[in-house]
Scaffold this motif. Structure first.
Motif, PDB file in Angstrom:
ATOM      1  N   LEU A 264       0.847  -1.207   0.000  1.00 23.76           N
ATOM      2  CA  LEU A 264       0.000   0.000   0.000  1.00 23.76           C
ATOM      3  C   LEU A 264       0.877   1.250   0.000  1.00 23.76           C
ATOM      4  O   LEU A 264       1.725   1.406   0.879  1.00 23.76           O
ATOM      5  CB  LEU A 264      -0.909  -0.004   1.237  1.00 23.76           C
ATOM      6  N   PRO A 265       0.702   2.137  -0.995  1.00 25.05           N
ATOM      7  CA  PRO A 265       1.603   3.280  -1.092  1.00 25.05           C
ATOM      8  C   PRO A 265       1.416   4.322   0.010  1.00 25.05           C
ATOM      9  O   PRO A 265       2.339   5.080   0.298  1.00 25.05           O
ATOM     10  CB  PRO A 265       1.276   3.879  -2.461  1.00 25.05           C
ATOM     11  N   ASP A 266       0.254   4.383   0.603  1.00 28.92           N
ATOM     12  CA  ASP A 266       0.000   5.384   1.649  1.00 28.92           C
ATOM     13  C   ASP A 266      -0.377   4.647   2.933  1.00 28.92           C
ATOM     14  O   ASP A 266      -1.462   4.080   3.034  1.00 28.92           O
ATOM     15  CB  ASP A 266      -1.145   6.304   1.204  1.00 28.92           C
ATOM     16  N   THR A 267       0.531   4.632   3.895  1.00 27.55           N
ATOM     17  CA  THR A 267       0.291   3.810   5.082  1.00 27.55           C
ATOM     18  C   THR A 267      -0.176   4.620   6.288  1.00 27.55           C
ATOM     19  O   THR A 267      -0.221   4.116   7.403  1.00 27.55           O
ATOM     20  CB  THR A 267       1.584   3.054   5.474  1.00 27.55           C
ATOM     21  N   ARG A 268      -0.557   5.875   6.051  1.00 28.08           N
ATOM     22  CA  ARG A 268      -1.047   6.672   7.186  1.00 28.08           C
ATOM     23  C   ARG A 268      -2.424   6.157   7.607  1.00 28.08           C
ATOM     24  O   ARG A 268      -3.184   5.647   6.783  1.00 28.08           O
ATOM     25  CB  ARG A 268      -1.155   8.149   6.781  1.00 28.08           C
ATOM     26  N   PRO A 269      -2.768   6.300   8.911  1.00 26.98           N
ATOM     27  CA  PRO A 269      -4.111   5.888   9.326  1.00 26.98           C
ATOM     28  C   PRO A 269      -5.169   6.744   8.636  1.00 26.98           C
ATOM     29  O   PRO A 269      -4.870   7.836   8.125  1.00 26.98           O
ATOM     30  CB  PRO A 269      -4.109   6.125  10.838  1.00 26.98           C
ATOM     31  N   TRP A 270      -6.383   6.261   8.577  1.00 28.92           N
ATOM     32  CA  TRP A 270      -7.438   7.001   7.877  1.00 28.92           C
ATOM     33  C   TRP A 270      -8.620   7.281   8.803  1.00 28.92           C
ATOM     34  O   TRP A 270      -8.871   8.427   9.151  1.00 28.92           O
ATOM     35  CB  TRP A 270      -7.855   6.229   6.606  1.00 28.92           C
TER      36      TRP A 270
ATOM     37  N   THR B 201      -4.172  15.936  16.048  1.00 29.19           N
ATOM     38  CA  THR B 201      -3.563  17.013  15.265  1.00 29.19           C
ATOM     39  C   THR B 201      -2.195  16.620  14.704  1.00 29.19           C
ATOM     40  O   THR B 201      -1.580  17.374  13.969  1.00 29.19           O
ATOM     41  CB  THR B 201      -3.424  18.292  16.107  1.00 29.19           C
ATOM     42  N   ALA B 202      -1.727  15.408  15.071  1.00 32.01           N
ATOM     43  CA  ALA B 202      -0.370  15.013  14.662  1.00 32.01           C
ATOM     44  C   ALA B 202      -0.335  14.312  13.304  1.00 32.01           C
ATOM     45  O   ALA B 202       0.632  13.649  12.994  1.00 32.01           O
ATOM     46  CB  ALA B 202       0.243  14.105  15.728  1.00 32.01           C
ATOM     47  N   TYR B 203      -1.365  14.431  12.515  1.00 31.94           N
ATOM     48  CA  TYR B 203      -1.429  13.734  11.220  1.00 31.94           C
ATOM     49  C   TYR B 203      -0.410  14.306  10.238  1.00 31.94           C
ATOM     50  O   TYR B 203      -0.347  15.525  10.035  1.00 31.94           O
ATOM     51  CB  TYR B 203      -2.844  13.904  10.663  1.00 31.94           C
ATOM     52  N   PRO B 204       0.401  13.438   9.615  1.00 36.23           N
ATOM     53  CA  PRO B 204       1.386  13.956   8.660  1.00 36.23           C
ATOM     54  C   PRO B 204       0.779  14.222   7.281  1.00 36.23           C
ATOM     55  O   PRO B 204       0.603  13.301   6.484  1.00 36.23           O
ATOM     56  CB  PRO B 204       2.421  12.822   8.590  1.00 36.23           C
ATOM     57  N   PHE B 205       0.451  15.472   7.009  1.00 30.48           N
ATOM     58  CA  PHE B 205      -0.048  15.812   5.680  1.00 30.48           C
ATOM     59  C   PHE B 205       1.085  15.682   4.669  1.00 30.48           C
ATOM     60  O   PHE B 205       2.259  15.718   5.034  1.00 30.48           O
ATOM     61  CB  PHE B 205      -0.618  17.229   5.665  1.00 30.48           C
ATOM     62  N   LEU B 206       0.726  15.530   3.404  1.00 27.35           N
ATOM     63  CA  LEU B 206       1.744  15.375   2.370  1.00 27.35           C
ATOM     64  C   LEU B 206       2.613  16.632   2.339  1.00 27.35           C
ATOM     65  O   LEU B 206       2.103  17.748   2.471  1.00 27.35           O
ATOM     66  CB  LEU B 206       1.089  15.166   0.998  1.00 27.35           C
ATOM     67  N   PRO B 207       3.925  16.456   2.164  1.00 26.08           N
ATOM     68  CA  PRO B 207       4.797  17.628   2.139  1.00 26.08           C
ATOM     69  C   PRO B 207       4.576  18.445   0.865  1.00 26.08           C
ATOM     70  O   PRO B 207       4.197  17.897  -0.178  1.00 26.08           O
ATOM     71  CB  PRO B 207       6.204  17.020   2.156  1.00 26.08           C
ATOM     72  N   VAL B 208       4.770  19.738   0.999  1.00 22.14           N
ATOM     73  CA  VAL B 208       4.597  20.632  -0.146  1.00 22.14           C
ATOM     74  C   VAL B 208       5.846  21.480  -0.288  1.00 22.14           C
ATOM     75  O   VAL B 208       6.333  22.042   0.686  1.00 22.14           O
ATOM     76  CB  VAL B 208       3.376  21.555   0.063  1.00 22.14           C
ATOM     77  N   GLU B 209       6.377  21.532  -1.478  1.00 24.66           N
ATOM     78  CA  GLU B 209       7.559  22.364  -1.722  1.00 24.66           C
ATOM     79  C   GLU B 209       7.300  23.232  -2.941  1.00 24.66           C
ATOM     80  O   GLU B 209       6.692  22.787  -3.901  1.00 24.66           O
ATOM     81  CB  GLU B 209       8.789  21.489  -1.997  1.00 24.66           C
ATOM     82  N   GLY B 210       7.793  24.455  -2.909  1.00 22.97           N
ATOM     83  CA  GLY B 210       7.625  25.315  -4.068  1.00 22.97           C
ATOM     84  C   GLY B 210       7.604  26.766  -3.646  1.00 22.97           C
ATOM     85  O   GLY B 210       7.076  27.102  -2.577  1.00 22.97           O
ATOM     86  N   GLU B 211       8.164  27.613  -4.459  1.00 20.13           N
ATOM     87  CA  GLU B 211       8.270  29.016  -4.103  1.00 20.13           C
ATOM     88  C   GLU B 211       6.901  29.688  -4.137  1.00 20.13           C
ATOM     89  O   GLU B 211       6.121  29.484  -5.091  1.00 20.13           O
ATOM     90  CB  GLU B 211       9.208  29.720  -5.090  1.00 20.13           C
ATOM     91  N   GLY B 212       6.597  30.441  -3.099  1.00 19.38           N
ATOM     92  CA  GLY B 212       5.374  31.241  -3.099  1.00 19.38           C
ATOM     93  C   GLY B 212       4.112  30.473  -2.764  1.00 19.38           C
ATOM     94  O   GLY B 212       3.023  31.035  -2.774  1.00 19.38           O
ATOM     95  N   LEU B 213       4.251  29.188  -2.460  1.00 20.79           N
ATOM     96  CA  LEU B 213       3.037  28.425  -2.124  1.00 20.79           C
ATOM     97  C   LEU B 213       2.654  28.705  -0.677  1.00 20.79           C
ATOM     98  O   LEU B 213       3.506  28.865   0.184  1.00 20.79           O
ATOM     99  CB  LEU B 213       3.279  26.931  -2.312  1.00 20.79           C
ATOM    100  N   HIS B 214       1.363  28.747  -0.424  1.00 17.54           N
ATOM    101  CA  HIS B 214       0.915  28.849   0.963  1.00 17.54           C
ATOM    102  C   HIS B 214      -0.208  27.856   1.205  1.00 17.54           C
ATOM    103  O   HIS B 214      -0.859  27.400   0.256  1.00 17.54           O
ATOM    104  CB  HIS B 214       0.468  30.268   1.304  1.00 17.54           C
ATOM    105  N   GLN B 215      -0.422  27.537   2.479  1.00 11.73           N
ATOM    106  CA  GLN B 215      -1.434  26.539   2.811  1.00 11.73           C
ATOM    107  C   GLN B 215      -2.589  27.166   3.566  1.00 11.73           C
ATOM    108  O   GLN B 215      -2.414  28.093   4.351  1.00 11.73           O
ATOM    109  CB  GLN B 215      -0.816  25.425   3.658  1.00 11.73           C
ATOM    110  N   ILE B 216      -3.780  26.633   3.301  1.00  8.20           N
ATOM    111  CA  ILE B 216      -4.981  27.083   3.999  1.00  8.20           C
ATOM    112  C   ILE B 216      -5.622  25.849   4.633  1.00  8.20           C
ATOM    113  O   ILE B 216      -6.127  24.986   3.928  1.00  8.20           O
ATOM    114  CB  ILE B 216      -5.991  27.737   3.036  1.00  8.20           C
ATOM    115  N   PRO B 217      -5.561  25.760   5.965  1.00  7.21           N
ATOM    116  CA  PRO B 217      -6.236  24.638   6.613  1.00  7.21           C
ATOM    117  C   PRO B 217      -7.693  24.993   6.904  1.00  7.21           C
ATOM    118  O   PRO B 217      -7.974  26.076   7.416  1.00  7.21           O
ATOM    119  CB  PRO B 217      -5.437  24.462   7.913  1.00  7.21           C
TER     120      PRO B 217
END
Lengths: 167, 464
Positions: B82-88, B96-112
């Motif tokens: 299974l490629p994604d072994t995080r709990p569901w 709150t400790a869930y590892p979201f997928l990492p994001v890399e890139g200039e100027g990107l921002h996240q909105i939770p």
């Protein structure tokens, strides 16, 4: 387009204030001080803490023209920080417990909690599930319970009016 | 159910990955994993996992990933590869400790966003990564309303299980009860009376109309056209009031039961439904016309949130999500069950795959449902509406019913004493939620509510 805009609005469908002696009795049980502080207007934040979404459908219906919640000074707000009342549905799940607690803490005092539905009141058909914490009162202090599976919009309206009435 | 070995299981995975068959569901029980596939008919493959692991379907066929993560959380079954072994569904002690997928890139921002949303809707978390206004990735995190339904079903009496099945997703309570009742009847070899089958159809179509009306209004409302919501909400209320008059419950909960239906429809009820049909036919077309002619509304819905036909097909997207993206599947016709095998109706399909197409599929389906109800009322058989059901085991049954948002699959097995041993209910949302992540990509953040509402996936139905 104008005709469509007006169609259906010519003869109002909004209904009279529902009255139920049982709910009026509920009102009498509410803390009088609480009622004085609440005044004649309430901002409500709805929190689904594990509901099957049946309660949400009926809470939504309060906004339709038949029940027209806002004529009573009751309105749903987008943030707990704007709310006087939390309306909480569902058997509180373990996964929603912290979110519910945080929402409650984010709501400024004075605040009141209304547990909605048989699940919110006593965990309903989900009692005994290890995935559920239980009734809303197990997680945050509850001031009023509106039972039903789901409660009808009329029952919900009666419950909310009880919060406002009988000073 | 067909008990298969690992080799056969892997053949099935390759068929799924090649697109030869469609995945209908994947679920577990202690020591065993099941998958349902559709290839002209529905087949359940079951694999014993004495060591607690099995070859992952999700490794080659992405639609299974979340299902496998869920089965692992619930029953400890480990999908190897299974490629994604995080709990569901299991959030653990520190949610709150869930590892979201990492994001890399200039100027990107996240909105939770969430789990507590701004409207009166169910809880879930959306993690947007945006480049300016444009969404470059949405990652969903669900499971907040996980109530342990698979576990509660284990050892439940038939009555308890029936009530529980009707509360998996409240908006589809009639469809769930329909599918559950048919699964029980399939297991026990019970035939409900003809009149009951037709009344089930009436309830299922009333539920579909009520939800489609609500959704159509809500989609427009999310484009700031609140007038449509006001009108549609009134029509929806009329349907629910008709339902309480005819069947004794606004959402028709607990009305469809194993063996038939719990209430009969009176002549007054029939007249009430006929006048409801007249009212919707008198009022709704003008609203659709208004939708068609309002440029500001079209500007928001046309071309927004496009779901490709390829993704819809690969994920076996049911309901309006699939049918707006060219997937011509409707359990009422594609699988077929009473009363629909005796009725005439069309399954509207569009290919644009945007918010507009998903809205218009609903509009067309309302029309079809009105016609279906009319046909059922005109030809309603007379007689009993319920036969006794005496559960006995071991017996296994499966059924699929078309809810308003897509096909609901119910699989169950009775224990020797006649209680429910295992029961799994699979909502259409399992295969629609991941597609929302794809559909929003490249759209602006402000269009997310619109896209989300046009999908209207169930949180509760998915979280179980």
């Amino acid at each position: 387009m104008l005709r469509t805009l007006l169609q259906g609005l010519r003869s109002p469908v909004t209904e009279r204030v529902p009255y139920d002696p049982d709910i009026a009795a509920l009102a009498a049980n509410l803390d009088r001080v609480a009622q004085r502080k609440l005044g004649r207007s309430l901002s409500i934040r709805e929190v689904d803490a594990g509901s099957c979404n049946g309660c949400e459908l009926e809470i939504h219906a309060l906004n339709n023209a038949f029940y027209d919640l806002e004529r009573f000074g009751l309105r749903f707000v987008a943030s707990p920080r704007h709310a006087d009342v939390l309306m909480v549905t569902g058997p509180v799940t373990r996964n929603m417990r912290e979110a519910l607690e945080r929402t409650w803490r984010a709501t400024p005092d004075p605040k009141w909690v209304v547990a909605v539905g048989d699940c919110g009141a006593g965990c309903g058909v989900f009692a005994d599930s290890p995935a559920c914490v239980g009734a809303v009162a197990k997680v945050v202090p509850v001031d009023l319970v509106i039972r039903g599976c789901p409660p009808t919009p009329t029952q919900l309206l009666q419950g909310l009016l009880a919060l406002l009435s009988a000073r | 159910m067909t008990l298969v070995d690992v080799d056969y299981w892997q053949v099935a995975i390759r068929c799924l990955a090649a697109g030869e068959v469609t995945l209908l569901g994947l679920w577990g029980e202690p020591g065993r994993v099941h998958m349902a596939v559709f290839d002209h008919s529905v087949v359940v493959l079951s694999l014993d996992c004495p060591n607690g692991h099995y070859p992952s379907v999700g490794a080659l066929h992405a639609p299974a990933i979340r299902l496998e993560r869920a089965a692992r959380d619930l029953f400890g079954l480990d999908p190897v590869g299974l490629p994604d072994t995080r709990p569901w569904l299991e959030h653990g002690a520190n949610p709150t400790a869930y590892p979201f997928l990492p994001v890399e890139g200039e100027g990107l921002h996240q909105i939770p966003v969430g789990p507590v949303h701004a409207g009166i809707i169910e809880p879930g978390h959306f993690r947007f990564t945006a480049d300016g206004e444009t969404v470059v990735r949405l990652e969903q995190r669900l499971g907040y309303v996980h109530k342990g339904i698979d576990h509660l079903m284990h050892g439940a009496t038939l009555d308890q299980a029936t009530r529980l099945a009707g509360r998996v997703s409240g908006d589809s309570t009639a469809a769930y009860a329909f599918a559950f009742a048919r699964a029980v009847e399939a297991a026990l070899g019970v035939e409900p009376p003809p009149r009951a089958a037709w009344l089930r159809g009436v309830m299922a179509e009333m539920e579909r109309i009520a939800n489609h009306l609500g959704d159509f209004g809500a989609i427009c409302n999310d484009a700031s056209f609140s007038l449509m919501l006001a009108h549609c909400a009134m029509l929806r209320e009329r349907v629910l009031r008709c339902a309480v008059t005819c069947f004794g419950h606004r959402l028709m909960m607990d009305r469809i039961v194993p063996g038939g239906v719990a209430v009969d429809l009176t002549e007054d009820g029939i007249a009430g439904i006929r006048s409801l049909i007249d009212e919707i036919r008198a009022r709704f077309p003008a609203l659709v016309d208004l939708y068609d002619k309002t440029a500001s509304l079209q500007d928001r819905t046309v071309g927004t949130g496009i779901l490709s036909a390829d993704l819809a097909r690969r994920f076996g997207a049911g309901g309006y999500v699939g049918r707006a993206s060219g997937r011509d599947f409707d359990a009422r016709r594609s699988i077929g069950y009473p009363p629909y095998d005796r009725l005439h109706f069309e399954v509207p399909v569009l290919t644009e795959g945007d918010v507009n197409a998903r809205a218009l599929i609903r509009v067309k389906e309302i029309d079809q449902s009105l016609s279906l109800i009319e046909q059922m009322l005109n030809q309603l058989p007379v007689g009993e509406v319920r036969v006794a059901v005496e559960p006995h085991g071991p017996a296994e049954g499966l059924a699929i019913a078309e809810a308003f948002r897509g096909d609901v699959l119910v699989w169950l097995r009775f224990d020797p004493a006649g209680g429910i041993d295992r029961c799994h209910l699979r909502d259409a949302s399992w295969f629609q939620w991941p597609l929302l992540e794809a559909a929003i990509e490249g759209n602006i953040v402000a269009d997310f509510p619109l896209c989300n509402k046009s999908f209207n996936c169930s949180y509760s139905g998915h979280d179980l």
